[in-house]
Write a protein that holds these residues in place. Structure first.
Motif, PDB file in Angstrom:
ATOM      1  N   ASP A  11       0.900  -1.207  -0.223  1.00  0.00           N
ATOM      2  CA  ASP A  11      -0.146  -0.037   0.032  1.00  0.00           C
ATOM      3  C   ASP A  11       1.083   1.315   0.042  1.00  0.00           C
ATOM      4  N   TRP A  27     -13.512   0.364  -5.853  1.00  0.00           N
ATOM      5  CA  TRP A  27     -13.369  -0.870  -5.171  1.00  0.00           C
ATOM      6  C   TRP A  27     -14.118  -2.191  -5.874  1.00  0.00           C
ATOM      7  N   TYR A  87      -5.284   2.740  -0.047  1.00  0.00           N
ATOM      8  CA  TYR A  87      -6.310   1.811   0.097  1.00  0.00           C
ATOM      9  C   TYR A  87      -6.884   1.573   1.453  1.00  0.00           C
ATOM     10  N   LYS A 131      -8.486  -0.312   4.114  1.00  0.00           N
ATOM     11  CA  LYS A 131      -8.600  -1.767   4.559  1.00  0.00           C
ATOM     12  C   LYS A 131     -10.006  -1.883   5.220  1.00  0.00           C
ATOM     13  N   LYS A 147     -12.100   0.260  -0.122  1.00  0.00           N
ATOM     14  CA  LYS A 147     -11.977   0.966  -1.012  1.00  0.00           C
ATOM     15  C   LYS A 147     -10.828   1.806  -1.509  1.00  0.00           C
ATOM     16  N   PHE A 148     -10.252   1.905  -2.377  1.00  0.00           N
ATOM     17  CA  PHE A 148      -8.903   2.944  -3.005  1.00  0.00           C
ATOM     18  C   PHE A 148      -9.573   4.265  -3.066  1.00  0.00           C
TER      19      PHE A 148
END
Length: 250
Positions: free
Chosen positions: A148, A221, A153, A155, A159-160
């Motif tokens: 990462d 995502w 990102y 967790k 979603k990024f």
């Protein structure tokens, strides 16, 4: 010339008259001397009228042409004259033939190493190390993050979140369980961008990839396609993964 001739003729006549008168007077004087003394001379008479012009004389013969004189000596050479003005330029001549290609020149001096521009970075890979089984139709929250870069990102949400505007590459791989079907979608801000589906029996995988142009705040995502296409399988061997990276910044 005609007037000159008349004058000469007049003078000759006058002289002749004078001689005649003088001769007669002398004769009379001699005759008279014998008996008497000489008388007083008489007054001279007036000039007579000009006589008639005589005939024109004959034209004389042309004289003999004289001999040609000798050439004179050559004169001293004069000083050089000044240079004349430049003339008008002439027309351009035809193009000559191309010359032979010269030998390659020597290598130049190697320049100094430039400074490397700072490059913005963003990349991640998240996986399931445990079996997600039948995942709900919602963002898939991969439980293990392998990479990462930039911490873009999330967790907790799965979603990024774009922090560097630019072009990104995203890829997803999903394995289905021995029974059931599977369809995984790549989403951007709630909209489907790409899908990977697997209907065959047994353990099989499906994957897809997409290139997206993102601006700051965009979210990307993965999630199952539907409640009937959500049979996932994974383990510590990491059969399900989601990856993304910045291709170049805008």
């Amino acid at each position: 010339m005609y007037l000159r001739f008349n004058m000469i003729l007049t003078i000759v006549i006058q002289i002749s008259i004078i001689f005649v008168i003088k001769s007669a007077a002398q004769t009379n004087s001699e005759a008279c001397n014998s008996c008497c003394t000489a008388g007083v001379p008489g007054i001279p008479g007036n000039h007579g009228n000009p006589g008639v012009s005589g005939p024109q004389g004959m034209k004389g013969e042309q004289g003999i042409k004289g001999e040609q004189g000798m050439n004179g000596e050559q004169g001293v050479k004069g000083d050089n004259g000044r240079n004349g003005l430049d003339g008008t330029p002439g027309k351009l001549g035809p193009t000559g033939l191309q010359g032979i290609v010269g030998l390659p020149g020597a290598n130049g001096v190697k320049g100094e190493k430039g400074e490397q521009a700072s490059q913005q970075k963003s990349a991640f890979t998240a996986v399931f190390t445990s079996n997600p089984d039948r995942h709900a139709t919602s963002p898939m929250k991969y439980n293990t993050i392998i990479t990462d870069v930039g911490n873009h990102y999330n967790k907790e949400t799965g979603k990024f979140v774009c922090a560097i505007p630019g072009v990104y590459v995203f890829q997803v791989t999903s394995m289905k369980s021995s029974s059931g079907k599977l369809k995984t979608r790549i989403m951007k801000n709630g909209n489907v961008q790409m899908s990977a589906q697997m209907d065959a029996d047994g353990y099989n995988s499906a994957s897809t990839m997409v290139v997206l142009d993102l601006v700051s705040g965009d979210e990307v995502w993965t999630q199952p396609g539907s409640p009937s296409y959500n049979y996932y399988h994974s383990s510590s061997l990491r059969y399900c993964s989601f990856s993304g990276f910045l291709l170049y910044a805008a």
